[in-house]
Design an enzyme around this catalytic site. Structure first.
Site, PDB file in Angstrom:
ATOM      1  N   THR A  28       0.865  -1.259   0.136  1.00 16.30           N
ATOM      2  CA  THR A  28       0.102  -0.018   0.145  1.00 16.30           C
ATOM      3  C   THR A  28       0.851   1.193  -0.077  1.00 16.30           C
ATOM      4  O   THR A  28       1.911   1.048  -0.236  1.00 16.30           O
ATOM      5  CB  THR A  28      -1.037  -0.117   1.430  1.00 16.30           C
ATOM      6  OG1 THR A  28      -2.031   0.800   1.162  1.00 16.30           O
ATOM      7  CG2 THR A  28      -0.233   0.234   2.533  1.00 16.30           C
ATOM      8  N   ASN A  29       0.456   2.369   0.348  1.00 15.14           N
ATOM      9  CA  ASN A  29       1.099   3.699   0.321  1.00 15.14           C
ATOM     10  C   ASN A  29       0.508   4.338   1.625  1.00 15.14           C
ATOM     11  O   ASN A  29      -0.399   4.204   2.254  1.00 15.14           O
ATOM     12  CB  ASN A  29       1.002   4.317  -0.903  1.00 15.14           C
ATOM     13  CG  ASN A  29      -0.559   4.551  -1.626  1.00 15.14           C
ATOM     14  OD1 ASN A  29      -1.125   5.340  -0.773  1.00 15.14           O
ATOM     15  ND2 ASN A  29      -0.808   3.988  -2.438  1.00 15.14           N
ATOM     16  N   ARG A  30       1.025   5.759   1.481  1.00 19.01           N
ATOM     17  CA  ARG A  30       0.632   6.494   2.693  1.00 19.01           C
ATOM     18  C   ARG A  30      -0.183   7.525   2.557  1.00 19.01           C
ATOM     19  O   ARG A  30      -0.511   8.278   3.504  1.00 19.01           O
ATOM     20  CB  ARG A  30       2.142   7.578   3.072  1.00 19.01           C
ATOM     21  CG  ARG A  30       3.149   6.821   3.596  1.00 19.01           C
ATOM     22  CD  ARG A  30       4.495   7.713   3.509  1.00 19.01           C
ATOM     23  NE  ARG A  30       4.082   8.891   4.167  1.00 19.01           N
ATOM     24  CZ  ARG A  30       4.265  10.009   3.855  1.00 19.01           C
ATOM     25  NH1 ARG A  30       5.110  10.231   2.806  1.00 19.01           N
ATOM     26  NH2 ARG A  30       4.030  11.206   4.593  1.00 19.01           N
ATOM     27  N   ALA A  82      -4.555   7.582  -4.346  1.00 21.89           N
ATOM     28  CA  ALA A  82      -2.940   7.186  -4.795  1.00 21.89           C
ATOM     29  C   ALA A  82      -3.035   5.634  -5.197  1.00 21.89           C
ATOM     30  O   ALA A  82      -3.258   4.725  -4.071  1.00 21.89           O
ATOM     31  CB  ALA A  82      -2.137   7.308  -3.533  1.00 21.89           C
TER      32      ALA A  82
END
Ligand code: PMT
Length: 208
Positions: free
Chosen positions: A21-23, A88
């Site tokens: 995943t991402n932030r 995102a």
């Protein structure tokens, strides 16, 4: 007007208990959805997992992976006047998802990733969307140049660019500072709280 907004991160499964995943916290996309609903628009928020409360008066379609988001956007975009892509989305996803939890065996583990479908980049030619198209650009260098490339390649009316190398804006912060990259010009907005900025952005997008 009918406005579709994507928000949050995606989760790309590796095995039944792990994912990439991402932030992204979803704050920017949720703030846009809240502002658009306050301004009387019919809003559909398609979002990856976040810990945020759903803004009042917003329709919600939860998704997990980039592939889920692609399908959700494809099924809904035909009804929209405006589409804003603040999510995102993972650019790569594991090529294989293990059926069982991957065991700790060797010293190293190599994951093979494959490209996900570019949702924003498919809206015009694949999904035949003819409404107002607004992308985001999360950049760490050459912000304006890279955003302009995205604007042209993906036939956007506007790309909202943010410098995600900064900790005080962009991913998972209360504030953002963005550059508005249009096909023919660029404008910079001052740093502001995401909720204030979102309201201003919706006013700008309405006028396109
Ligand atoms: O969620 P927050 O914590 O509030 O953070 C906000 C944010 C930094 C996530 C947001 O402001 C932002 O920049 N969103 C876009 C993040 C991103 O993935 O940018 P990108 O430059 O990699 O992608 C360009 C555009 O293509 C984006 O509109 C993205 O939604 C879209 N995209 C990307 C990949 C893909 N497979 N499909 C897409 O549609």
């Amino acid at each position: 007007m009918k406005i579709l907004i994507t928000a949050g991160p995606t989760r790309e499964p590796i095995d039944p208990v792990r994912y990439l995943t991402n932030r992204s916290s979803g704050k920017m996309g949720y703030a846009l959805a809240a502002a658009a609903a306050k301004r009387g628009h019919e809003v559909l928020l398609i979002s990856g997992p976040t810990s945020l409360d759903l803004p009042p008066g917003v329709d919600y379609l939860p998704i997990e992976s980039a592939a889920d988001m692609y399908q959700a956007v494809e099924s809904q975009i035909g009804r929209q006047d405006i589409a804003i892509f603040a999510a995102a989305v993972a650019d790569y996803t594991p090529a294989q998802v293990a059926d069982q939890k991957i065991k700790k065996t060797g010293e190293q583990l190599t994951l093979t990733l494959e490209k996900t479908k570019d949702i924003l980049g498919s809206t015009r030619e694949v999904m035949n969307f003819s409404g107002t198209l607004v992308g985001f650009a999360a950049e760490t260098e050459n912000v304006e140049e890279n955003a302009r490339g995205k604007c042209q390649r993906k036939s956007c009316n506007l790309v909202i660019a943010n410098d995600v190398s900064r900790r005080d804006i962009g991913f998972d912060s209360q504030e953002n500072e963005v550059m508005l990259v249009y096909p023919d010009r660029t404008e910079s907005l001052p740093k502001d709280r995401k909720d204030h900025l979102a309201y201003h952005l919706i006013e700008i997008i309405e006028s396109l």
